[in-house]
Design a protein around this motif. Structure first.
Motif, PDB file in Angstrom:
ATOM      1  N   MET A 115      80.071  67.050  54.412  1.00 54.22           N
ATOM      2  CA  MET A 115      81.150  66.192  53.968  1.00 54.22           C
ATOM      3  C   MET A 115      81.985  65.778  55.182  1.00 54.22           C
ATOM      4  N   PRO A 116      82.353  64.498  55.288  1.00 51.25           N
ATOM      5  CA  PRO A 116      83.135  64.032  56.432  1.00 51.25           C
ATOM      6  C   PRO A 116      84.511  64.694  56.489  1.00 51.25           C
ATOM      7  N   THR A 117      85.046  64.781  57.684  1.00 52.06           N
ATOM      8  CA  THR A 117      86.379  65.314  57.921  1.00 52.06           C
ATOM      9  C   THR A 117      87.404  64.188  58.012  1.00 52.06           C
ATOM     10  N   ILE A 118      86.979  63.065  58.611  1.00 49.25           N
ATOM     11  CA  ILE A 118      87.871  61.952  58.894  1.00 49.25           C
ATOM     12  C   ILE A 118      87.198  60.651  58.480  1.00 49.25           C
ATOM     13  N   LYS A 119      87.968  59.738  57.901  1.00 46.47           N
ATOM     14  CA  LYS A 119      87.473  58.402  57.598  1.00 46.47           C
ATOM     15  C   LYS A 119      88.349  57.419  58.371  1.00 46.47           C
ATOM     16  N   SER A 120      87.708  56.519  59.113  1.00 48.83           N
ATOM     17  CA  SER A 120      88.446  55.596  59.970  1.00 48.83           C
ATOM     18  C   SER A 120      88.050  54.161  59.704  1.00 48.83           C
ATOM     19  N   SER A 121      88.956  53.261  60.072  1.00 50.65           N
ATOM     20  CA  SER A 121      88.660  51.836  59.959  1.00 50.65           C
ATOM     21  C   SER A 121      89.328  51.075  61.099  1.00 50.65           C
ATOM     22  N   TYR A 122      88.686  49.962  61.453  1.00 56.25           N
ATOM     23  CA  TYR A 122      89.220  49.077  62.486  1.00 56.25           C
ATOM     24  C   TYR A 122      90.147  48.083  61.819  1.00 56.25           C
ATOM     25  N   LEU A 123      91.390  47.984  62.304  1.00 61.73           N
ATOM     26  CA  LEU A 123      92.392  47.125  61.694  1.00 61.73           C
ATOM     27  C   LEU A 123      92.518  45.776  62.408  1.00 61.73           C
ATOM     28  N   GLY A 124      91.775  45.604  63.486  1.00 61.60           N
ATOM     29  CA  GLY A 124      91.891  44.394  64.288  1.00 61.60           C
ATOM     30  C   GLY A 124      92.883  44.583  65.414  1.00 61.60           C
ATOM     31  N   ASN A 125      92.854  43.673  66.362  1.00 63.30           N
ATOM     32  CA  ASN A 125      93.788  43.711  67.495  1.00 63.30           C
ATOM     33  C   ASN A 125      93.792  45.051  68.231  1.00 63.30           C
ATOM     34  N   LEU A 126      92.618  45.650  68.375  1.00 66.86           N
ATOM     35  CA  LEU A 126      92.429  46.903  69.117  1.00 66.86           C
ATOM     36  C   LEU A 126      93.153  48.088  68.489  1.00 66.86           C
ATOM     37  N   ARG A 127      93.316  48.062  67.183  1.00 68.85           N
ATOM     38  CA  ARG A 127      94.004  49.130  66.460  1.00 68.85           C
ATOM     39  C   ARG A 127      93.068  49.747  65.439  1.00 68.85           C
ATOM     40  N   THR A 128      93.161  51.082  65.283  1.00 70.64           N
ATOM     41  CA  THR A 128      92.376  51.793  64.278  1.00 70.64           C
ATOM     42  C   THR A 128      93.306  52.639  63.416  1.00 70.64           C
ATOM     43  N   GLU A 129      92.795  52.999  62.250  1.00 69.36           N
ATOM     44  CA  GLU A 129      93.495  53.938  61.379  1.00 69.36           C
ATOM     45  C   GLU A 129      92.500  55.011  60.982  1.00 69.36           C
ATOM     46  N   SER A 130      92.916  56.264  61.100  1.00 65.83           N
ATOM     47  CA  SER A 130      92.065  57.389  60.707  1.00 65.83           C
ATOM     48  C   SER A 130      92.811  58.236  59.687  1.00 65.83           C
ATOM     49  N   GLU A 131      92.073  58.668  58.665  1.00 58.93           N
ATOM     50  CA  GLU A 131      92.651  59.501  57.618  1.00 58.93           C
ATOM     51  C   GLU A 131      91.952  60.849  57.604  1.00 58.93           C
ATOM     52  N   HIS A 132      92.746  61.905  57.673  1.00 66.54           N
ATOM     53  CA  HIS A 132      92.237  63.263  57.507  1.00 66.54           C
ATOM     54  C   HIS A 132      92.010  63.447  56.017  1.00 66.54           C
ATOM     55  N   LEU A 133      90.760  63.551  55.617  1.00 64.91           N
ATOM     56  CA  LEU A 133      90.416  63.491  54.192  1.00 64.91           C
ATOM     57  C   LEU A 133      90.974  64.647  53.381  1.00 64.91           C
ATOM     58  N   GLN A 134      91.053  65.836  53.937  1.00 68.55           N
ATOM     59  CA  GLN A 134      91.560  66.976  53.168  1.00 68.55           C
ATOM     60  C   GLN A 134      93.049  66.830  52.857  1.00 68.55           C
ATOM     61  N   SER A 135      93.816  66.316  53.827  1.00 66.48           N
ATOM     62  CA  SER A 135      95.265  66.237  53.633  1.00 66.48           C
ATOM     63  C   SER A 135      95.770  64.845  53.271  1.00 66.48           C
ATOM     64  N   GLY A 136      94.991  63.814  53.599  1.00 59.41           N
ATOM     65  CA  GLY A 136      95.439  62.449  53.371  1.00 59.41           C
ATOM     66  C   GLY A 136      96.346  61.906  54.469  1.00 59.41           C
ATOM     67  N   VAL A 137      96.606  62.706  55.501  1.00 58.99           N
ATOM     68  CA  VAL A 137      97.451  62.266  56.612  1.00 58.99           C
ATOM     69  C   VAL A 137      96.703  61.210  57.429  1.00 58.99           C
ATOM     70  N   LYS A 138      97.435  60.156  57.806  1.00 58.88           N
ATOM     71  CA  LYS A 138      96.828  59.065  58.560  1.00 58.88           C
ATOM     72  C   LYS A 138      97.478  58.941  59.936  1.00 58.88           C
ATOM     73  N   ILE A 139      96.671  58.532  60.914  1.00 60.55           N
ATOM     74  CA  ILE A 139      97.178  58.227  62.241  1.00 60.55           C
ATOM     75  C   ILE A 139      96.623  56.882  62.683  1.00 60.55           C
ATOM     76  N   LEU A 140      97.394  56.202  63.505  1.00 54.36           N
ATOM     77  CA  LEU A 140      96.968  54.940  64.093  1.00 54.36           C
ATOM     78  C   LEU A 140      96.670  55.150  65.563  1.00 54.36           C
ATOM     79  N   THR A 141      95.742  54.360  66.087  1.00 53.12           N
ATOM     80  CA  THR A 141      95.575  54.282  67.533  1.00 53.12           C
ATOM     81  C   THR A 141      95.689  52.827  67.926  1.00 53.12           C
ATOM     82  N   ASP A 142      96.115  52.622  69.145  1.00 56.57           N
ATOM     83  CA  ASP A 142      96.252  51.291  69.700  1.00 56.57           C
ATOM     84  C   ASP A 142      95.797  51.369  71.151  1.00 56.57           C
ATOM     85  N   ALA A 143      95.147  50.328  71.617  1.00 57.30           N
ATOM     86  CA  ALA A 143      94.769  50.301  73.023  1.00 57.30           C
ATOM     87  C   ALA A 143      96.040  50.273  73.872  1.00 57.30           C
ATOM     88  N   PRO A 144      96.018  50.953  75.032  1.00 59.74           N
ATOM     89  CA  PRO A 144      97.205  50.940  75.889  1.00 59.74           C
ATOM     90  C   PRO A 144      97.411  49.570  76.539  1.00 59.74           C
TER      91      PRO A 144
END
Length: 134
Positions: free
Chosen positions: A1-30
């Motif tokens: 079973m996956p631990t994290i589900k991620s998606s590309y939001l465009g403009n060099l940004r991603t969103e990842s969700e920790h599936l067990q907790s539902g907590v989400k984080i964003l990344t952005d290119a520097p």
């Protein structure tokens, strides 16, 4: 079973969700790599993971010996190499206003930090500089 589900939001940004907790984080290119720098970069997360992993393992060791790590903080500095673009060094600078004074416990805590799973998983070419201000 996956631990994290991620998606590309465009403009060099991603969103990842920790599936067990539902907590989400964003990344952005520097900014220095075509991004906006409005969130952690993926390499920032690697550096942050090292510090967080170290304190987590230190906490496990401290709990076993009924020692409180209250007041322990840390700062992480990530140094990038230009070509190829990659992390060359991660500096973790620990600060503790009310440390334990037992030299055996201090040695255990330092060893715990140095042997955390992230530290052991990183490429040996990435220099890990640890500063224990306690």
């Amino acid at each position: 079973m996956p631990t994290i589900k991620s998606s590309y939001l465009g403009n060099l940004r991603t969103e990842s969700e920790h599936l067990q907790s539902g907590v989400k984080i964003l990344t952005d290119a520097p900014v220095d790599n075509n991004g906006k720098g409005e969130a952690f970069s993926p390499t920032d997360l690697v550096a942050s993971a090292l510090g967080s992993c170290m304190i987590t393992i230190m906490g496990i060791v401290a709990n076993r010996d009924s020692v409180s790590l209250e007041g322990l903080t840390w700062e992480v500095t990530k140094i990038m190499k230009a070509s190829p673009r990659k992390i060359s060094e991660i500096i973790v600078d620990f600060h503790w206003d009310s440390p334990v004074t037992d030299p055996v416990m201090i040695k255990k805590l330092k060893n715990a930090a140095k042997t955390c799973p992230v530290a052991l998983s990183l490429d040996p070419e990435i220099k890990q500089t640890l500063k224990f201000n306690f």
